[in-house]
Design a protein around this motif. Structure first.
Motif, mmCIF file in Angstrom:
data_model
loop_
_atom_site.group_PDB
_atom_site.id
_atom_site.type_symbol
_atom_site.label_atom_id
_atom_site.label_comp_id
_atom_site.label_asym_id
_atom_site.label_seq_id
_atom_site.Cartn_x
_atom_site.Cartn_y
_atom_site.Cartn_z
ATOM 1 N N TYR A 1 1.887 18.535 -21.833
ATOM 2 C CA TYR A 1 1.733 17.722 -20.625
ATOM 3 C C TYR A 1 0.287 17.658 -20.148
ATOM 4 N N TRP B 1 4.015 22.290 -10.408
ATOM 5 C CA TRP B 1 4.832 23.014 -11.392
ATOM 6 C C TRP B 1 3.945 23.751 -12.393
ATOM 7 N N THR C 1 1.347 8.100 -9.297
ATOM 8 C CA THR C 1 1.858 8.455 -10.610
ATOM 9 C C THR C 1 0.719 8.762 -11.570
ATOM 10 N N LEU D 1 8.766 23.731 -18.205
ATOM 11 C CA LEU D 1 9.800 22.748 -18.518
ATOM 12 C C LEU D 1 9.901 21.676 -17.440
ATOM 13 N N LEU D 2 9.792 22.063 -16.183
ATOM 14 C CA LEU D 2 9.862 21.064 -15.115
ATOM 15 C C LEU D 2 8.564 20.271 -15.002
ATOM 16 N N LEU E 1 7.016 19.137 -17.489
ATOM 17 C CA LEU E 1 7.177 18.077 -18.489
ATOM 18 C C LEU E 1 7.807 16.825 -17.908
ATOM 19 N N ARG E 2 8.623 16.986 -16.870
ATOM 20 C CA ARG E 2 9.381 15.858 -16.318
ATOM 21 C C ARG E 2 8.655 15.139 -15.197
ATOM 22 N N GLN E 3 7.528 15.657 -14.769
ATOM 23 C CA GLN E 3 6.862 15.091 -13.593
ATOM 24 C C GLN E 3 6.112 13.818 -13.939
ATOM 25 N N ARG E 4 6.097 12.903 -12.981
ATOM 26 C CA ARG E 4 5.392 11.632 -13.153
ATOM 27 C C ARG E 4 4.288 11.436 -12.122
#
Length: 495
Positions: A441, A313, A374, A299-300, A302-305
């Motif tokens: 991801y 993660w 990024t 889940l975390l 998914l938020r990474q850039r």
């Protein structure tokens, strides 16, 4: 009491110990960087040859209790070079060779002291080699700390980088806390059983008096918690993303692959050989750790850039998959250990390859040195560097478990099968849901590689050592994707 020493059994870590001292002496006399790098990589290759020689010869054990002390109990040795040990030592040494290749350019770019770097790296590998061979709790703790302590020094060798100093401090604090927790657990186990060798602990736990049962159970839980820190299992994972981002990228790759592989080997050894009588205690706990670890990690992710934090993660989530088979307890435990071992072996190739490509993509035209920030920086990479983009896409597809990276799918099927066969069906359902999350991801990053360029001009030519590392990991991944069952067959025979 005098114990005999079988120098052939301890040859792999002994070769590296001699080489590490030689590196320090050579650095003191201002040996060229290339000579030190060659000595480091050559010593790892020599240790790998020693492992191969042991694999084709007689299995050995050393630091064993004398006959008079083991008359009434099992044969107890502190260091055992059996098939399981040799397999993990081969994984560790092969991955360490790739890390050395990835480090050559990083040492120059980041102005890292070359002698100290290679000395600390070899010292950490010595700890990993000893850890997978340890069969008593004292050697296990010493080996674990020999692996851990040099790594936080490696993380902080970029002396004028604040992020590196922060990463080193966090890793140091985590290492100290986890060591204290594990030592307290070991003291409880020793107090309850009066033994340090795993075979003797297992025998003592089988006939333990009921009044000592809570003491032994608490000790088992604390030892498991200490290992959970080392493999970045939730809720002991909080150090991983910041350390991966702040440390030099080859050190992050070492933590993600070599350190994690050794940690899981040690965990499997302790649970399977030392604590099988308390599987009713650690089995459900491992199942909960596995479920929470893979879910939170995915889940975390998914938020990474940024690429490094996504890999960090993702590595946390992968720890959950590796833990899952061990949750079966004593029910089909050999198959569960084989499944975890196979997954660790396949994961090592996949994740090391991804790190190798990210390290190779450290420069963009006009952006200066340093790792890309990024995931958008990878957009359109296939236009300027098609081989690099293809390699990264292949590794991401392997991690996602899709064709042509069949070995990733095979690895997940292996742990699924072991978990279901062990009766932990609910965990298999959680794993299935998390596999779908991971697909998103990984594929989203892979899709960026072949999308329209964002205007950046990519440097298509990473250095020769990095290209060699990428080629080696890609070749290994391709071979394993063609015949991944070879790994499972080998591991099953070993375990």
């Amino acid at each position: 009491m005098i114990q005999g020493i079988d120098y052939a059994a301890i040859a792999p870590p002994l070769i590296l110990a001699v080489a590490a001292i030689g590196l320090l002496l050579a650095d003191a006399f201002d040996a060229p960087r290339r000579v030190l790098g060659l000595l480091s990589g050559g010593s790892l290759a020599a240790a790998l040859l020693a492992v191969a020689a042991l694999a084709f010869g007689d299995r050995r054990a050393t630091f064993c209790l004398p006959d008079g002390l083991r008359a009434g109990g099992p044969r107890s040795c502190s260091y055992v070079a059996d098939d399981f040990t040799l397999l993990f030592q081969g994984i560790v040494l092969g991955a360490a060779v790739v890390v050395v290749l990835l480090s050559l350019q990083e040492i120059t770019d980041s102005e890292i002291p070359v002698g100290e770097y290679h000395f600390l790296l070899l010292s950490a590998v010595i700890g990993a080699l000893s850890l997978v061979a340890a069969r008593d709790l004292v050697l296990l703790v010493v080996a674990l700390e020999t692996l851990s302590l040099p790594v936080f020094a490696l993380a902080g060798l970029r002396r004028y980088d604040g992020r590196a100093s922060e990463a080193a401090l966090k890793l140091f604090l985590v290492s100290v806390v986890s060591a204290a927790i594990m030592l307290f657990g070991i003291s409880l186990v020793y107090g309850a059983t009066g033994a340090m060798h795993l075979d003797r602990i297992a025998a003592a736990l089988e006939r333990l008096p009921s009044d000592l049962d809570p003491v032994a159970a608490a000790g088992v839980v604390l030892v498991l918690a200490g290992f959970a820190f080392k493999v970045a299992a939730v809720p002991f994972h909080f150090w991983a993303p910041d350390v991966y981002q702040g440390a030099p990228l080859p050190v992050a790759a070492f933590l993600s692959v070599v350190s994690k592989a050794a940690g899981f080997a040690g965990l499997a050894i302790v649970l399977a050989l030392g604590f099988p009588a308390y599987a009713h205690v650690w089995g459900p706990l491992v199942a909960v750790l596995a479920a929470v670890t893979m879910t939170l990690g995915n889940l975390l992710a998914l938020r990474q850039r940024t690429a490094i934090r996504l890999l960090a993660w993702s590595s946390v989530a992968q720890s959950g998959y590796m833990l899952a088979p061990l949750s079966v307890g004593t029910h089909r435990l050999p198959e569960a250990v084989a499944a975890t071992t196979a997954y660790v072996a396949l994961y090592a190739v996949m994740n090391l390859g991804a790190f190798a490509v990210v390290i190779g993509f450290r420069r963009r035209a006009g952006a200066g040195p340093g790792p890309s920030d990024t995931l958008e920086d990878f957009r359109g990479l296939a236009r300027g560097a098609p081989a690099v983009a293809a390699a990264l896409a292949f590794f991401l597809i392997c991690l996602a478990g899709l064709p042509p990276g069949v070995m990733g799918l095979f690895a997940k099927v292996v742990v699924f099968r072991a978990t279901v066969a062990g009766g932990v069906t609910w965990l298999a359902v959680v794993m299935a849901a998390n596999t779908v999350i991971g697909l998103y991801y990984y594929l989203a990053w892979a899709a960026r590689l072949f999308a329209a360029p964002s205007g950046h001009v990519h440097d298509p030519a990473p250095g020769l050592p990095v290209r060699a590392a990428i080629a080696a990991t890609a070749a290994g991944a391709a071979v394993l994707s063609v015949a991944p069952q070879i790994v499972l067959q080998t591991v099953t025979q070993v375990t």
